[in-house]
Design a protein around this motif. Structure first.
Motif, PDB file in Angstrom:
ATOM      1  N   ILE A  38      60.204  45.229  34.471  1.00 47.59           N
ATOM      2  CA  ILE A  38      59.334  44.626  35.491  1.00 47.59           C
ATOM      3  C   ILE A  38      59.967  44.704  36.879  1.00 47.59           C
ATOM      4  O   ILE A  38      59.274  44.732  37.895  1.00 47.59           O
ATOM      5  CB  ILE A  38      59.037  43.146  35.099  1.00 47.59           C
ATOM      6  CG1 ILE A  38      58.187  43.075  33.846  1.00 47.59           C
ATOM      7  CG2 ILE A  38      58.367  42.404  36.230  1.00 47.59           C
ATOM      8  CD1 ILE A  38      58.130  41.671  33.240  1.00 47.59           C
ATOM      9  N   LEU A  41      58.910  46.449  40.235  1.00 49.07           N
ATOM     10  CA  LEU A  41      57.897  45.978  41.188  1.00 49.07           C
ATOM     11  C   LEU A  41      58.522  45.561  42.516  1.00 49.07           C
ATOM     12  O   LEU A  41      57.844  45.515  43.534  1.00 49.07           O
ATOM     13  CB  LEU A  41      57.112  44.801  40.592  1.00 49.07           C
ATOM     14  CG  LEU A  41      56.278  45.118  39.349  1.00 49.07           C
ATOM     15  CD1 LEU A  41      55.564  43.873  38.850  1.00 49.07           C
ATOM     16  CD2 LEU A  41      55.259  46.218  39.659  1.00 49.07           C
ATOM     17  N   VAL A  49      49.700  42.331  51.823  1.00 47.64           N
ATOM     18  CA  VAL A  49      48.713  42.483  50.743  1.00 47.64           C
ATOM     19  C   VAL A  49      48.419  41.109  50.145  1.00 47.64           C
ATOM     20  O   VAL A  49      49.341  40.350  49.826  1.00 47.64           O
ATOM     21  CB  VAL A  49      49.237  43.426  49.636  1.00 47.64           C
ATOM     22  CG1 VAL A  49      48.210  43.570  48.510  1.00 47.64           C
ATOM     23  CG2 VAL A  49      49.594  44.787  50.211  1.00 47.64           C
ATOM     24  N   GLU A  50      47.142  40.794  49.987  1.00 47.84           N
ATOM     25  CA  GLU A  50      46.758  39.525  49.364  1.00 47.84           C
ATOM     26  C   GLU A  50      46.831  39.667  47.844  1.00 47.84           C
ATOM     27  O   GLU A  50      46.381  40.673  47.295  1.00 47.84           O
ATOM     28  CB  GLU A  50      45.316  39.170  49.744  1.00 47.84           C
ATOM     29  CG  GLU A  50      45.163  38.596  51.136  1.00 47.84           C
ATOM     30  CD  GLU A  50      45.897  37.276  51.289  1.00 47.84           C
ATOM     31  OE1 GLU A  50      45.699  36.372  50.459  1.00 47.84           O
ATOM     32  OE2 GLU A  50      46.703  37.168  52.249  1.00 47.84           O
ATOM     33  N   PRO A  51      47.358  38.682  47.137  1.00 48.43           N
ATOM     34  CA  PRO A  51      47.363  38.749  45.669  1.00 48.43           C
ATOM     35  C   PRO A  51      45.923  38.779  45.140  1.00 48.43           C
ATOM     36  O   PRO A  51      45.062  38.063  45.649  1.00 48.43           O
ATOM     37  CB  PRO A  51      48.057  37.459  45.232  1.00 48.43           C
ATOM     38  CG  PRO A  51      48.633  36.842  46.445  1.00 48.43           C
ATOM     39  CD  PRO A  51      47.929  37.419  47.635  1.00 48.43           C
ATOM     40  N   MET A  52      45.666  39.626  44.149  1.00 46.65           N
ATOM     41  CA  MET A  52      44.303  39.730  43.628  1.00 46.65           C
ATOM     42  C   MET A  52      43.899  38.440  42.916  1.00 46.65           C
ATOM     43  O   MET A  52      44.664  37.894  42.114  1.00 46.65           O
ATOM     44  CB  MET A  52      44.196  40.898  42.652  1.00 46.65           C
ATOM     45  CG  MET A  52      42.785  41.101  42.161  1.00 46.65           C
ATOM     46  SD  MET A  52      42.683  42.334  40.861  1.00 46.65           S
ATOM     47  CE  MET A  52      42.822  43.820  41.811  1.00 46.65           C
ATOM     48  N   VAL A  55      38.946  40.810  40.079  1.00 48.43           N
ATOM     49  CA  VAL A  55      38.939  42.273  40.095  1.00 48.43           C
ATOM     50  C   VAL A  55      37.601  42.826  40.579  1.00 48.43           C
ATOM     51  O   VAL A  55      37.538  43.919  41.121  1.00 48.43           O
ATOM     52  CB  VAL A  55      39.357  42.832  38.711  1.00 48.43           C
ATOM     53  CG1 VAL A  55      38.251  42.669  37.682  1.00 48.43           C
ATOM     54  CG2 VAL A  55      39.803  44.279  38.811  1.00 48.43           C
ATOM     55  N   THR A  56      36.539  42.061  40.368  1.00 51.98           N
ATOM     56  CA  THR A  56      35.248  42.482  40.910  1.00 51.98           C
ATOM     57  C   THR A  56      34.867  41.494  42.010  1.00 51.98           C
ATOM     58  O   THR A  56      35.049  40.290  41.849  1.00 51.98           O
ATOM     59  CB  THR A  56      34.134  42.489  39.830  1.00 51.98           C
ATOM     60  OG1 THR A  56      34.202  41.255  39.131  1.00 51.98           O
ATOM     61  CG2 THR A  56      34.335  43.618  38.848  1.00 51.98           C
TER      62      THR A  56
ATOM     63  N   TYR B 194      34.814  45.568  34.030  1.00 55.26           N
ATOM     64  CA  TYR B 194      35.080  44.150  33.809  1.00 55.26           C
ATOM     65  C   TYR B 194      33.852  43.334  34.235  1.00 55.26           C
ATOM     66  O   TYR B 194      33.392  43.474  35.365  1.00 55.26           O
ATOM     67  CB  TYR B 194      36.313  43.708  34.608  1.00 55.26           C
ATOM     68  CG  TYR B 194      36.652  42.259  34.369  1.00 55.26           C
ATOM     69  CD1 TYR B 194      37.376  41.879  33.255  1.00 55.26           C
ATOM     70  CD2 TYR B 194      36.212  41.274  35.243  1.00 55.26           C
ATOM     71  CE1 TYR B 194      37.669  40.547  33.015  1.00 55.26           C
ATOM     72  CE2 TYR B 194      36.500  39.935  35.005  1.00 55.26           C
ATOM     73  CZ  TYR B 194      37.225  39.577  33.892  1.00 55.26           C
ATOM     74  OH  TYR B 194      37.496  38.264  33.650  1.00 55.26           O
ATOM     75  N   THR B 307      53.299  45.992  36.175  1.00 54.34           N
ATOM     76  CA  THR B 307      52.352  44.975  36.671  1.00 54.34           C
ATOM     77  C   THR B 307      51.641  44.312  35.502  1.00 54.34           C
ATOM     78  O   THR B 307      51.520  43.090  35.418  1.00 54.34           O
ATOM     79  CB  THR B 307      51.309  45.634  37.606  1.00 54.34           C
ATOM     80  OG1 THR B 307      51.999  46.222  38.700  1.00 54.34           O
ATOM     81  CG2 THR B 307      50.303  44.621  38.120  1.00 54.34           C
ATOM     82  N   ARG B 383      48.790  44.793  41.877  1.00 53.55           N
ATOM     83  CA  ARG B 383      47.506  45.052  41.225  1.00 53.55           C
ATOM     84  C   ARG B 383      46.428  45.377  42.265  1.00 53.55           C
ATOM     85  O   ARG B 383      45.607  46.280  42.058  1.00 53.55           O
ATOM     86  CB  ARG B 383      47.086  43.842  40.375  1.00 53.55           C
ATOM     87  CG  ARG B 383      45.825  44.092  39.591  1.00 53.55           C
ATOM     88  CD  ARG B 383      45.435  42.913  38.702  1.00 53.55           C
ATOM     89  NE  ARG B 383      44.206  43.232  37.988  1.00 53.55           N
ATOM     90  CZ  ARG B 383      43.522  42.372  37.245  1.00 53.55           C
ATOM     91  NH1 ARG B 383      43.975  41.131  37.096  1.00 53.55           N
ATOM     92  NH2 ARG B 383      42.410  42.750  36.645  1.00 53.55           N
ATOM     93  N   ALA B 384      46.446  44.638  43.373  1.00 53.56           N
ATOM     94  CA  ALA B 384      45.471  44.905  44.445  1.00 53.56           C
ATOM     95  C   ALA B 384      45.661  46.327  44.987  1.00 53.56           C
ATOM     96  O   ALA B 384      44.679  47.028  45.292  1.00 53.56           O
ATOM     97  CB  ALA B 384      45.628  43.875  45.557  1.00 53.56           C
ATOM     98  N   LYS B 387      44.238  48.883  42.481  1.00 52.74           N
ATOM     99  CA  LYS B 387      42.780  48.930  42.585  1.00 52.74           C
ATOM    100  C   LYS B 387      42.358  49.715  43.830  1.00 52.74           C
ATOM    101  O   LYS B 387      41.421  50.514  43.791  1.00 52.74           O
ATOM    102  CB  LYS B 387      42.223  47.506  42.628  1.00 52.74           C
ATOM    103  CG  LYS B 387      40.710  47.462  42.727  1.00 52.74           C
ATOM    104  CD  LYS B 387      40.158  46.064  42.492  1.00 52.74           C
ATOM    105  CE  LYS B 387      38.643  46.091  42.582  1.00 52.74           C
ATOM    106  NZ  LYS B 387      38.162  45.383  43.777  1.00 52.74           N
ATOM    107  N   ASN B 435      42.245  48.870  33.289  1.00 54.01           N
ATOM    108  CA  ASN B 435      42.041  47.426  33.129  1.00 54.01           C
ATOM    109  C   ASN B 435      42.437  46.683  34.397  1.00 54.01           C
ATOM    110  O   ASN B 435      41.755  45.749  34.822  1.00 54.01           O
ATOM    111  CB  ASN B 435      42.864  46.894  31.952  1.00 54.01           C
ATOM    112  CG  ASN B 435      42.495  47.561  30.650  1.00 54.01           C
ATOM    113  OD1 ASN B 435      42.883  48.705  30.417  1.00 54.01           O
ATOM    114  ND2 ASN B 435      41.718  46.885  29.829  1.00 54.01           N
ATOM    115  N   LEU B 436      43.558  47.113  34.996  1.00 50.72           N
ATOM    116  CA  LEU B 436      44.019  46.426  36.202  1.00 50.72           C
ATOM    117  C   LEU B 436      43.007  46.564  37.329  1.00 50.72           C
ATOM    118  O   LEU B 436      42.856  45.675  38.148  1.00 50.72           O
ATOM    119  CB  LEU B 436      45.380  46.986  36.634  1.00 50.72           C
ATOM    120  CG  LEU B 436      46.543  46.622  35.702  1.00 50.72           C
ATOM    121  CD1 LEU B 436      47.778  47.442  36.047  1.00 50.72           C
ATOM    122  CD2 LEU B 436      46.866  45.132  35.774  1.00 50.72           C
ATOM    123  N   ALA B 437      42.293  47.709  37.363  1.00 54.65           N
ATOM    124  CA  ALA B 437      41.310  47.946  38.420  1.00 54.65           C
ATOM    125  C   ALA B 437      39.908  47.536  37.991  1.00 54.65           C
ATOM    126  O   ALA B 437      38.963  47.656  38.774  1.00 54.65           O
ATOM    127  CB  ALA B 437      41.335  49.411  38.838  1.00 54.65           C
ATOM    128  N   GLY B 438      39.746  47.077  36.744  1.00 56.60           N
ATOM    129  CA  GLY B 438      38.444  46.588  36.273  1.00 56.60           C
ATOM    130  C   GLY B 438      37.405  47.676  36.053  1.00 56.60           C
ATOM    131  O   GLY B 438      36.207  47.386  35.995  1.00 56.60           O
TER     132      GLY B 438
END
Lengths: 95, 490
Positions: A38, A41, A49-52, A55-56, B194, B307, B383-384, B387, B435-438
């Motif tokens: 990990i 990262l 960057v804003e934390p997600m 996802v949609t 997703y 991630t 993750r952002a 995506k 999956n991470l990007a949906g």
């Protein structure tokens, strides 16, 4: 970041999973392997960057704040390992 | 009789409509195959009486549901009313839900028949179906003395469909759990966008990544079954309130003028030559079918697995907190003087398998005070970026992305036992980004390796455009002409 047996013991307790004392060194080793993986990262530039959070891009639906469910005590308790007199039964919590 | 279980969903549907076959006959054929396939350990809770009852009802009603009378298998992760549903975990031993998951209810509403529950990795955590409390599911493909993994976590679903024990099956996919087993067994499997399928009543692993999808014998069947599974559900706040198009009607096979992206970051060092060759063949096939191929870059690809191994365990540690020995499933026998903390700790130690414990504890660690920002928040930022990589190429006009589905063909059961847990995680290297990007992603079986084992290609689509993605997959399927089946040894 290296994890020792004390940290492994603490994490196991936080997760409420009993781990025997003699298994802690192996567990710490596994944590270190995964956390080492990990660690990559840290090299990513995430400046600004804003934390997600979703996802949609969607706004959660709203609904009236009213009771929509209930009156199914039997069903709620049907799978309990120990249910008595309409309640979940657990070991004594307060001394 | 046994030939009937080999039918595809579309073939069975048409034969049922013409009255050439009954649902009872189809269901009996599948039940006979299941009874003779113990060696595959695919079905773990058989429900033959329920299946026959549903089949008789389907024959009597002659309903117009899209799956009327079609016998399917359901992954053990789906809660099914009155039928054991234990996510292949000891901690849910004896659990019989009082409710039905939305997806399985949608299938029943479409007229489907449930044959039973299918093996999987415990709580869907695994890539080889070796973490199941029921024991390993076995791949029907066999080329030497070894028994091979069907992949995971939806290993039982993949084995059952590939071995013609059922006409189709449900799977779920958090990091590749539909697409990797589909690739290992030579079948089709799609993870939709997703939010397409309701997660209500599906045992939760990592809620921001989990999606259900169908595992079928071809692309048309995937379109039919996905159509029945998805749709808005008020009981899942992340379920999309969007119309579901007629996926099957979109299968024209015409992909002229479509732009297919080939991501350079999916060339992995040490990838077997055969996987590279298959990928090149896939590119040529899509080009010959009239698509335009472009090289693209998804620069954060290499950070997808790390991630995932922060976000998925973090969400799992929260989700699995509910297994406390109080409300359902297993409770440990307690000793003199044991209080509630000992009950939790002993119950969870006994009830969870090694991989599940490992991930719950890793998740606990990355969420703990002092590490939350360094690990969890950082992973959500990366993750952002992952995506955004996809959004950028879609904005450049790319319609779909072609990649290998897995970095290898199916491996032997037990071969990875002594490996580092991270080595097993690499199975998901090509699938986990989706999956991470949906996004929607589909495995299309594309060929056999030199041992004679199936290999798959993955197509990744734009969000909510499963119909277009299925059509591209359909064109690829026609070009590959993949019809190989495992030889029966079980």
């Amino acid at each position: 970041m290296s994890i020792d047996t004390d940290t492994a013991r603490k994490v196991a307790h936080l997760a409420r999973i009993k781990v025997e004392e003699d298994e802690l060194p192996a567990l710490a080793g596994e944590f270190n392997a995964i956390l080492g993986f990990i660690e990559q990262l840290q090299e990513v530039d995430v400046e600004g960057v804003e934390p997600m959070t979703s996802v949609t891009p969607q706004r959660l639906k709203r609904r009236e704040d009213v009771v929509t469910d209930g009156h199914q005590q039997d069903k709620v308790l049907a799978n309990a390992p120990d249910a008595r007199e309409g309640f979940f039964a657990v070991p004594k919590v307060v001394e | 009789m046994s030939e009937l279980s080999k039918l595809k969903i579309a073939e069975a549907r048409d034969a049922l409509k013409k009255g050439e076959v009954t649902s009872v006959e189809l269901t009996e054929a599948c039940l006979a195959e299941i009874a003779g396939a113990g060696a595959l350990n695919a079905f773990v809770h058989d429900t033959p009486d329920l299946a026959m009852e549903q089949a008789k009802a389907a024959d009597a009603l002659k309903g117009d549901g899209s799956l009327n009378g079609i016998p399917l298998g359901i992954k053990d992760l789906f809660c099914t009313r009155g039928v054991a549903s234990q996510a292949a975990s000891k901690i849910l031993d004896g659990f019989r839900p009082e409710y039905e998951s939305t997806v399985s209810q949608n299938l029943l509403d479409a007229g489907a028949v449930m044959l039973g529950k299918l093996n999987m990795d415990e709580f869907a955590m695994g890539s080889s179906n070796e973490t199941s409390v029921y024991g390993d599911a076995v791949n029907p493909w066999k080329v030497d003395d070894r028994t091979l993994t069907p992949g995971g976590s939806s290993g039982g679903s993949a084995a059952a469909v590939a071995a013609d024990l059922c006409l189709g099956a449900t799977g779920t996919d958090t990091g590749g759990s539909i697409r990797q087993p589909a690739a290992f067994t030579g079948i089709t499997g799609i993870k939709p966008t997703y939010g397409r399928c309701s997660r209500w009543g599906i045992v939760a692993f990592a809620s921001s990544l989990d999606q259900a999808g169908p595992m079928t014998k071809d692309v048309r069947d995937a379109a039919i079954m996905l159509q029945a599974m998805c749709g808005h559900d008020p009981k899942d706040s992340t379920s999309a309130d969007l119309p579901v198009p007629d996926f099957e009607a979109m299968l024209t096979g015409d992909i002229k003028g479509k732009t297919i992206g080939i991501p350079r970051e999916y060339h992995m060092d040490g990838m077997p030559g055969e996987i590279d060759a298959l990928w090149a063949e896939g590119r040529k096939m899509l080009q010959d079918a009239g698509a335009k191929l472009v090289d693209i870059s998804l620069p954060h690809t290499k950070y997808a697995l790390p991630t995932y191994y922060v976000i998925a365990p973090a969400e799992a540690s929260s989700n699995l907190a509910r297994y406390d020995g109080v409300r359902f499933g297993h409770r440990a026998r307690l000793g003199q003087g044991d209080g509630i903390t000992e009950m939790y700790e002993k119950t969870r130690a006994e009830g969870f398998g090694q991989e599940v414990k490992r991930r719950v504890m890793v998740g606990t660690y990355v969420l703990s005070a002092g590490f939350y920002d360094a690990y969890y928040n950082r992973a959500r930022k990366v993750r952002a970026l992952i995506k955004k990589d996809f959004e950028d190429v879609f904005a450049q006009g790319v319609d779909a992305i072609l990649t290998p589905a897995t970095p290898s063909a199916a491996f032997g059961l037990g071969e990875m036992t002594d490996a580092d847990p991270v080595a097993m995680y690499l199975n998901d290297v090509f699938t986990v980004t989706v999956n991470l990007a949906g996004l929607p992603g589909i495995n299309v079986p594309a060929g056999l390796d030199n041992q004679g084992l199936p290999l798959g290609l993955q197509l990744i689509g734009r969000p909510w455009e499963e119909g277009d993605l299925l059509n591209t997959a359909y064109a690829l399927e026609q070009a590959t002409g993949f019809v190989a089946k495992p030889e029966k040894w079980w």
